[in-house]
Design a protein around this motif. Sequence first.
Motif, mmCIF file in Angstrom:
data_model
loop_
_atom_site.group_PDB
_atom_site.id
_atom_site.type_symbol
_atom_site.label_atom_id
_atom_site.label_comp_id
_atom_site.label_asym_id
_atom_site.label_seq_id
_atom_site.Cartn_x
_atom_site.Cartn_y
_atom_site.Cartn_z
ATOM 1 N N ALA A 101 -5.043 64.153 -35.249
ATOM 2 C CA ALA A 101 -3.589 64.081 -35.135
ATOM 3 C C ALA A 101 -3.160 63.131 -34.024
ATOM 4 O O ALA A 101 -2.225 62.329 -34.187
ATOM 5 C CB ALA A 101 -3.017 65.477 -34.885
ATOM 6 N N ARG A 102 -3.841 63.192 -32.890
ATOM 7 C CA ARG A 102 -3.512 62.284 -31.784
ATOM 8 C C ARG A 102 -3.791 60.831 -32.163
ATOM 9 O O ARG A 102 -3.006 59.940 -31.856
ATOM 10 C CB ARG A 102 -4.304 62.671 -30.538
ATOM 11 C CG ARG A 102 -3.825 63.950 -29.871
ATOM 12 C CD ARG A 102 -4.707 64.317 -28.683
ATOM 13 N NE ARG A 102 -4.155 65.439 -27.928
ATOM 14 C CZ ARG A 102 -4.761 66.017 -26.886
ATOM 15 N NH1 ARG A 102 -5.950 65.557 -26.460
ATOM 16 N NH2 ARG A 102 -4.199 67.029 -26.252
ATOM 17 N N ALA A 103 -4.926 60.604 -32.830
ATOM 18 C CA ALA A 103 -5.285 59.243 -33.213
ATOM 19 C C ALA A 103 -4.305 58.674 -34.230
ATOM 20 O O ALA A 103 -3.940 57.497 -34.179
ATOM 21 C CB ALA A 103 -6.705 59.210 -33.771
ATOM 22 N N LEU A 104 -3.883 59.502 -35.167
ATOM 23 C CA LEU A 104 -3.041 59.027 -36.262
ATOM 24 C C LEU A 104 -1.564 58.953 -35.909
ATOM 25 O O LEU A 104 -0.858 58.048 -36.357
ATOM 26 C CB LEU A 104 -3.217 59.943 -37.478
ATOM 27 C CG LEU A 104 -4.579 59.902 -38.168
ATOM 28 C CD1 LEU A 104 -4.740 61.092 -39.099
ATOM 29 C CD2 LEU A 104 -4.755 58.598 -38.938
ATOM 30 N N CYS A 105 -1.089 59.917 -35.137
ATOM 31 C CA CYS A 105 0.353 60.054 -34.916
ATOM 32 C C CYS A 105 0.807 59.719 -33.500
ATOM 33 O O CYS A 105 2.012 59.568 -33.272
ATOM 34 C CB CYS A 105 0.793 61.486 -35.250
ATOM 35 S SG CYS A 105 0.372 62.022 -36.929
ATOM 36 N N GLY A 106 -0.129 59.621 -32.568
ATOM 37 C CA GLY A 106 0.264 59.369 -31.196
ATOM 38 C C GLY A 106 1.110 60.508 -30.667
ATOM 39 O O GLY A 106 0.682 61.669 -30.673
ATOM 40 N N THR A 107 2.331 60.220 -30.266
ATOM 41 C CA THR A 107 3.239 61.249 -29.748
ATOM 42 C C THR A 107 4.396 61.499 -30.710
ATOM 43 O O THR A 107 5.425 62.045 -30.322
ATOM 44 C CB THR A 107 3.789 60.837 -28.378
ATOM 45 O OG1 THR A 107 4.460 59.563 -28.502
ATOM 46 C CG2 THR A 107 2.676 60.719 -27.356
ATOM 47 N N GLN A 108 4.207 61.100 -31.975
ATOM 48 C CA GLN A 108 5.257 61.266 -32.978
ATOM 49 C C GLN A 108 4.933 62.413 -33.927
ATOM 50 O O GLN A 108 3.767 62.759 -34.140
ATOM 51 C CB GLN A 108 5.430 59.974 -33.786
ATOM 52 C CG GLN A 108 5.729 58.744 -32.952
ATOM 53 C CD GLN A 108 7.032 58.851 -32.192
ATOM 54 O OE1 GLN A 108 8.062 59.230 -32.757
ATOM 55 N NE2 GLN A 108 6.990 58.527 -30.902
ATOM 56 N N GLU A 109 5.950 62.991 -34.524
ATOM 57 C CA GLU A 109 5.737 63.992 -35.562
ATOM 58 C C GLU A 109 5.059 63.339 -36.754
ATOM 59 O O GLU A 109 5.343 62.185 -37.096
ATOM 60 C CB GLU A 109 7.070 64.593 -36.009
ATOM 61 C CG GLU A 109 6.914 65.662 -37.090
ATOM 62 C CD GLU A 109 8.238 66.147 -37.670
ATOM 63 O OE1 GLU A 109 8.347 67.348 -37.951
ATOM 64 O OE2 GLU A 109 9.146 65.312 -37.844
ATOM 65 N N GLY A 110 4.145 64.059 -37.401
ATOM 66 C CA GLY A 110 3.506 63.474 -38.560
ATOM 67 C C GLY A 110 2.576 64.430 -39.283
ATOM 68 O O GLY A 110 2.231 65.505 -38.782
#
Length: 276
Positions: A101-110
């Motif tokens: 989740a961190r790798a894919l979305c960074g600090t955004q909802e996703g």
Amino acid sequence: MMNSHTLIADSGSTKTDWLIGTERVSTQGINPIHQDDDTILAILNDELIPHLLSPTSHLQTIRFYGAGVRPEQEERIQRLLSQVFPNATSIEAKSDMLGAARALCGTQEGLACILGTGANSCLFDGEHIIQNTPPLGYILGDEGSGAVMGRMFLNALYKNRLYHNAKEEFEQHFNLSMPDVIERVYRQPMANRWLASLCPYIHEHLEDPTIEDVVVQNFRLFISHNLAPYRRPHLPINAVGSVAYFFKPQLEQAAAAEGYTVGRILRSPLDAADQL
């Protein structure tokens, strides 16, 4: 680019990939649910340390993301890492799903997904996993995974739903018969890994629409059974893992059919190490 003071791990039950600076090392998988302390320490001391070119005395930060790292296992993994890297001042151990989740979305909802031998997904708010549909493994679930793709392919193959001569070509290529397949799936260990090992063969035959349809249907089941419960069809599907990476066009077809779009696809979370 990660600096040489930080070590990041992405660990599954089969393999662990380690990154320090630009240097990558692979060891066997570390899963605290299935391995005792001595086994994990042996992997770290015998397989990781001798192959690190960067001096470990300079390590300050370790971030370990792994399958089986449930909240109750986090302290244990941190303790074992601290024994091997006593100079590290910051050690974090979290689930592989949070790493994805961190790798894919960074600090955004996703929407963050893992599509490899197994499958998993979550709704991420930019900091925490706020929903997770339980994948349930390849017998009860794991739709979208390599294991289920292999299972669905064999089902279609032996129920004569693929192209003419598909069964003969498959059995000749692998030197297998249907009884051999039954033996491998039902009586030998690690059937999920063997089923997933059929994915390269499936990929080589995607030009045939009957085989491509198996792949697309696998992804459609993943979306309808695992992502639909999050009720966020406006969010793109982001995924890590070899199945997502190599079958991206089929994932896009499935997403469109289910009313979704596809966003970021990474072969490994370490490909976005700056967000880990």
